[in-house]
Enzyme design. Structure first.
Site, PDB file in Angstrom:
ATOM      1  N   LYS A 174       0.859  -1.187   0.000  1.00  0.00           N
ATOM      2  CA  LYS A 174       0.000   0.000   0.000  1.00  0.00           C
ATOM      3  C   LYS A 174       0.885   1.223   0.000  1.00  0.00           C
ATOM      4  CE  LYS A 174      -4.487   0.728   0.175  1.00  0.00           C
ATOM      5  NZ  LYS A 174      -5.502  -0.207  -0.365  1.00  0.00           N
TER       6      LYS A 174
HETATM    7  P1  NAD Z   1     -13.486   7.112  -2.865  1.00  0.00           P
HETATM    8  O1  NAD Z   1     -12.583   8.260  -2.554  1.00  0.00           O
HETATM    9  O2  NAD Z   1     -13.953   6.878  -4.265  1.00  0.00           O
HETATM   10  O3  NAD Z   1     -14.817   7.165  -1.963  1.00  0.00           O
HETATM   11  C1  NAD Z   1     -14.809   7.358  -0.587  1.00  0.00           C
HETATM   12  C2  NAD Z   1     -16.184   7.880  -0.182  1.00  0.00           C
HETATM   13  O4  NAD Z   1     -16.255   7.980   1.236  1.00  0.00           O
HETATM   14  C3  NAD Z   1     -16.484   9.280  -0.706  1.00  0.00           C
HETATM   15  O5  NAD Z   1     -17.880   9.383  -0.979  1.00  0.00           O
HETATM   16  C4  NAD Z   1     -16.117  10.191   0.478  1.00  0.00           C
HETATM   17  O6  NAD Z   1     -16.835  11.427   0.441  1.00  0.00           O
HETATM   18  C5  NAD Z   1     -16.554   9.305   1.624  1.00  0.00           C
HETATM   19  N1  NAD Z   1     -15.843   9.560   2.878  1.00  0.00           N
HETATM   20  C6  NAD Z   1     -14.515   9.765   3.054  1.00  0.00           C
HETATM   21  N2  NAD Z   1     -14.247   9.957   4.363  1.00  0.00           N
HETATM   22  C7  NAD Z   1     -15.431   9.849   5.011  1.00  0.00           C
HETATM   23  C8  NAD Z   1     -15.820   9.943   6.366  1.00  0.00           C
HETATM   24  N3  NAD Z   1     -14.929  10.204   7.328  1.00  0.00           N
HETATM   25  N4  NAD Z   1     -17.136   9.749   6.673  1.00  0.00           N
HETATM   26  C9  NAD Z   1     -18.025   9.476   5.701  1.00  0.00           C
HETATM   27  N5  NAD Z   1     -17.725   9.396   4.396  1.00  0.00           N
HETATM   28  C10 NAD Z   1     -16.443   9.589   4.068  1.00  0.00           C
HETATM   29  O7  NAD Z   1     -12.715   5.834  -2.290  1.00  0.00           O
HETATM   30  P2  NAD Z   1     -13.034   4.308  -2.576  1.00  0.00           P
HETATM   31  O8  NAD Z   1     -12.071   3.807  -3.588  1.00  0.00           O
HETATM   32  O9  NAD Z   1     -14.495   4.103  -2.767  1.00  0.00           O
HETATM   33  O10 NAD Z   1     -12.544   3.684  -1.185  1.00  0.00           O
HETATM   34  C11 NAD Z   1     -13.392   3.611  -0.054  1.00  0.00           C
HETATM   35  C12 NAD Z   1     -12.820   2.545   0.879  1.00  0.00           C
HETATM   36  O11 NAD Z   1     -12.780   1.289   0.189  1.00  0.00           O
HETATM   37  C13 NAD Z   1     -11.389   2.790   1.371  1.00  0.00           C
HETATM   38  O12 NAD Z   1     -11.255   2.256   2.671  1.00  0.00           O
HETATM   39  C14 NAD Z   1     -10.549   1.963   0.403  1.00  0.00           C
HETATM   40  O13 NAD Z   1      -9.296   1.596   0.954  1.00  0.00           O
HETATM   41  C15 NAD Z   1     -11.464   0.755   0.237  1.00  0.00           C
HETATM   42  N6  NAD Z   1     -11.222  -0.033  -0.960  1.00  0.00           N
HETATM   43  C16 NAD Z   1     -11.285   0.507  -2.201  1.00  0.00           C
HETATM   44  C17 NAD Z   1     -11.091  -0.308  -3.313  1.00  0.00           C
HETATM   45  C18 NAD Z   1     -11.220   0.224  -4.709  1.00  0.00           C
HETATM   46  O14 NAD Z   1     -11.135  -0.599  -5.655  1.00  0.00           O
HETATM   47  N7  NAD Z   1     -11.435   1.498  -4.918  1.00  0.00           N
HETATM   48  C19 NAD Z   1     -10.790  -1.677  -3.149  1.00  0.00           C
HETATM   49  C20 NAD Z   1     -10.763  -2.208  -1.860  1.00  0.00           C
HETATM   50  C21 NAD Z   1     -10.980  -1.369  -0.769  1.00  0.00           C
END
Ligand code: NAD
Length: 431
Positions: free
Chosen positions: A121
């Protein structure tokens, strides 16, 4: 194999550079199950720490001509099963310890799905919303240059995470390719289709979340049709998950982004929510629902609560107020150790991150395989392969959870640790 005299798990200490709340959470989860995994003490000691870390200072010329220097990190937890794989995030909370925790979870996730990868990461500590597109491009290209000693298609393959996307990956791919003199699409995943991306990669994590939820509710004796769902974090993961849930007949009654959430007990019209966000940038002021804070959203009555925002959301302070029948972790590390214990006592099952959000790395793996062979698959084939991988992992977790009476997170971790430990035992600890 040599015995470690005083395993760190017993001493409970961590090197100061890794002493971060999220890494403590990841190590705490590891320590809870390592005995049950029944692996050699020396192997456990190796797997408790990241293999390798890089800290960089990333200078960026801002649009006004001044410079800012941002801290950047990349952590590789384990290369035992293959090249390391993991996202890159741009966020003000990024630290070396946070990257180490997320890298460790990536190792377990890849092992649980039996992908030939270890975990990594990385990220840059910055406020991405305060940077222009041109500034983000310069930041990405310089950060990629700093990572050159570590990354490579057979060494470490970055992907998108919080606040990074297809465009970020295209800049990373181009920066790496310029160094070696030819196009290397397999250096990153989550790229645009035009430079070797895979169909369904952008949607894969959200689709995978819903495959796991659907399989879990079926095994719990209920169906998705008519269930009420709340999704925290309406981003790349949560936005897709919400639509996939609605497409399977569930009522998505609440969603949120960083600014707060909206709640409509009869179900939200997601197309209307999307149109509102496109026009206004976020959910605030959305007319056909009540406004709720993110704290209130987590306590809404529902069948399934999908946590798809960020880490540390359900904690010792609010786990007693969660009113869902099932919690699904789309985000990494959204439930703390204290919250896990409270939810277990309240008999609310938690579908753990290393299983539930593994759809993203599964299709990243398909993207890498397609790039290497320069032969691309269609969406039906990818959906089928994704579904097979996810359902196989759910089955293994469910079976161990049943036979050894373990919560799903512990069962998933035991399986993952055993996979990596078996490989490390066969290879031996070098030299
Ligand atoms: P993203 O930036 O596209 O979306 C994150 C969302 O969460 C946004 O709507 C943001 O406004 C909201 N957010 C951020 N902080 C917040 C808070 N404190 N309270 C409420 N809402 C909040 O990111 P993503 O890619 O969707 O990732 C979200 C989570 O999923 C992360 O933990 C990431 O590590 C995990 N993840 C993502 C992927 C991927 O393929 N994108 C894969 C596995 C895990």
């Amino acid at each position: 194999m040599a015995q470690v005299q005083t395993p760190s798990a017993e001493r409970g200490d961590l090197p100061p550079e890794l002493d971060d709340p999220l890494f403590r959470q990841a190590v705490g989860q590891f320590d809870q199950v390592v005995e049950r995994a029944d692996i050699a003490v020396a192997v456990a000691e190796v797997l408790r720490y990241p293999e390798r870390s890089l800290s960089a200072s990333v200078p960026v010329r801002l649009d006004d001509g001044s410079f800012a220097v941002y801290p950047g990190y990349r952590v590789q937890h384990s290369s035992v099963l293959g090249p390391t794989k993991g996202g890159v995030r741009y966020d003000e909370a990024v630290t070396l310890g946070e990257c180490a925790a997320l890298a460790m979870w990536m190792t377990w996730k890849c092992a649980l799905l039996r992908l030939p990868y270890g975990g990594a990461k990385g990220g840059v500590r910055c406020n991405p919303r305060a940077l222009s597109r041109a500034e983000l491009e310069r930041l990405t290209r310089r950060f990629t240059s700093e990572l050159l000693p570590l990354i490579g298609p057979q060494r470490d393959i970055p992907a998108p995470d919080m606040a990074t996307d297809e465009q970020t990956m295209a800049w990373m791919m181009d920066t790496y390719s310029m160094q070696v003199g030819h196009a290397v699409p397999e250096i990153v995943t989550g790229k645009p289709l035009s430079v070797g991306g895979s169909v369904l990669r952008p949607e894969a994590t959200g689709i995978g979340v819903v495959i796991v939820v659907e399989e879990a509710v079926r095994r719990l004796g209920w169906g998705l049709a008519g269930t009420s769902c709340v999704v925290q974090g309406y981003g790349k993961v949560g936005g897709v998950a919400a639509h996939e849930l609605a497409a399977r007949g569930a009522h998505v009654v609440g969603v949120s982004d960083i600014g707060g959430g909206v709640y409509a007990p009869a179900g939200l019209d997601l197309a209307h929510v999307d149109a509102w966000r496109r026009e206004h940038g976020d959910l605030s002021g959305y007319p056909d629902a009540s406004c709720v804070t993110n704290a209130e959203l987590l306590e809404l009555p529902c069948d399934v609560l999908v946590l798809a925002a960020t880490e540390n959301q359900v904690t010792g302070a609010n786990a007693a107020e969660v009113s869902a029948r099932l919690v699904a972790e789309g985000a990494n590390g959204p439930t703390t150790l204290e919250a896990d214990a409270i939810l277990a006592e309240r008999e609310i099952p938690v579908l753990p991150d290393i299983l539930t959000n593994a759809g993203g790395v599964a299709v990243s793996y398909f993207e890498w395989v397609q790039d290497i062979q320069r032969l691309f698959w269609g969406p039906d084939e990818i959906r089928l392969r994704l579904s097979d991988l996810m359902r196989g992992a759910v089955d293994r977790v469910w079976t161990l959870s049943d036979s050894e009476r373990l919560p799903f997170r512990r069962a998933a971790l035991v399986l993952s640790i055993r996979e990596v430990a078996a490989a490390l035992t066969s290879r031996g600890i070098f030299p």
